[in-house]
Design a protein around this motif. Sequence first.
Motif, PDB file in Angstrom:
ATOM      1  N   ARG A 239     -10.416  -6.381  -0.388  1.00 27.06           N
ATOM      2  CA  ARG A 239      -9.254  -7.157  -0.837  1.00 27.06           C
ATOM      3  C   ARG A 239      -9.693  -8.478  -1.450  1.00 27.06           C
ATOM      4  O   ARG A 239      -9.193  -8.881  -2.502  1.00 27.06           O
ATOM      5  CB  ARG A 239      -8.289  -7.394   0.327  1.00 27.06           C
ATOM      6  CG  ARG A 239      -7.506  -6.149   0.682  1.00 27.06           C
ATOM      7  CD  ARG A 239      -6.468  -6.428   1.755  1.00 27.06           C
ATOM      8  NE  ARG A 239      -6.524  -5.309   2.674  1.00 27.06           N
ATOM      9  CZ  ARG A 239      -6.838  -5.374   3.956  1.00 27.06           C
ATOM     10  NH1 ARG A 239      -7.080  -6.539   4.528  1.00 27.06           N
ATOM     11  NH2 ARG A 239      -6.900  -4.303   4.687  1.00 27.06           N
TER      12      ARG A 239
ATOM     13  N   ARG B 103       0.843  -1.205   0.000  1.00 30.04           N
ATOM     14  CA  ARG B 103       0.000   0.000   0.000  1.00 30.04           C
ATOM     15  C   ARG B 103       0.882   1.261   0.000  1.00 30.04           C
ATOM     16  O   ARG B 103       0.637   2.203  -0.755  1.00 30.04           O
ATOM     17  CB  ARG B 103      -0.927  -0.039   1.210  1.00 30.04           C
ATOM     18  CG  ARG B 103      -1.941   1.043   1.248  1.00 30.04           C
ATOM     19  CD  ARG B 103      -2.922   0.800   2.400  1.00 30.04           C
ATOM     20  NE  ARG B 103      -3.962   1.779   2.344  1.00 30.04           N
ATOM     21  CZ  ARG B 103      -4.930   1.813   1.467  1.00 30.04           C
ATOM     22  NH1 ARG B 103      -5.020   0.879   0.551  1.00 30.04           N
ATOM     23  NH2 ARG B 103      -5.834   2.759   1.472  1.00 30.04           N
TER      24      ARG B 103
ATOM     25  N   ASP C   9     -10.162   0.167   1.151  1.00 30.01           N
ATOM     26  CA  ASP C   9      -9.265  -0.891   1.600  1.00 30.01           C
ATOM     27  C   ASP C   9      -9.812  -1.530   2.863  1.00 30.01           C
ATOM     28  O   ASP C   9      -9.792  -0.943   3.931  1.00 30.01           O
ATOM     29  CB  ASP C   9      -7.873  -0.310   1.876  1.00 30.01           C
ATOM     30  CG  ASP C   9      -6.925  -1.357   2.412  1.00 30.01           C
ATOM     31  OD1 ASP C   9      -6.929  -2.482   1.887  1.00 30.01           O
ATOM     32  OD2 ASP C   9      -6.195  -1.050   3.370  1.00 30.01           O
TER      33      ASP C   9
END
Length: 193
Positions: A178, A98, A173
């Motif tokens: 994910r 990230r 996120d």
Amino acid sequence: MPRLIDHEERDREIAEAALRVLARDGLAGLSVRNVAAEAGIATASLRRAFPEQDALRRFCLEHIRQNATRRIERVRGDGRMAVLAVLEELLPLDEERRIELTAHLQLGALALSSGQLRPVLLEFNAAIRELCVRLIAELERAGELRAGADAPAEADRLHALVDGVALHLLWEDGPEERRQAVGVLAAHLDGLR
């Protein structure tokens, strides 16, 4: 007796500190002074290694590329599962990736107007495109690409898809996002059969 310096470890620490500064503070925060403070080293020492901002920026991009390459090279296996595992390494599925993607985007925005940084970003993008070509070739080799598929066009689509999915994960996120991102890539690979 003078202390021996592990230059590779020191470079890694500097790069990771610079990426954290970029991800947290943006381009405006990326200065030798801020990176030195983040890495816990003397500003003068860092300034000798990076006398100009562009050198520090290029160093950051190279570190991101090396990290991604290292992760991808650790993937074992073949066929669809290995291809999916490689693609996952390009997604911001953990804090390290990230930070890397956030820093990459910060530097990418600057590269639009930087003659020195633009070639580095274009090379980085070409490497990801070439990786997608190799992944499509792996699917074809494993018999997991439909007959008559236009491999170069599929590589371009895969490149665009993984870039888009990665970007979406920066905005949303969470564990569900994910899972959904990996699911989108898996479904795309299934659709190539």
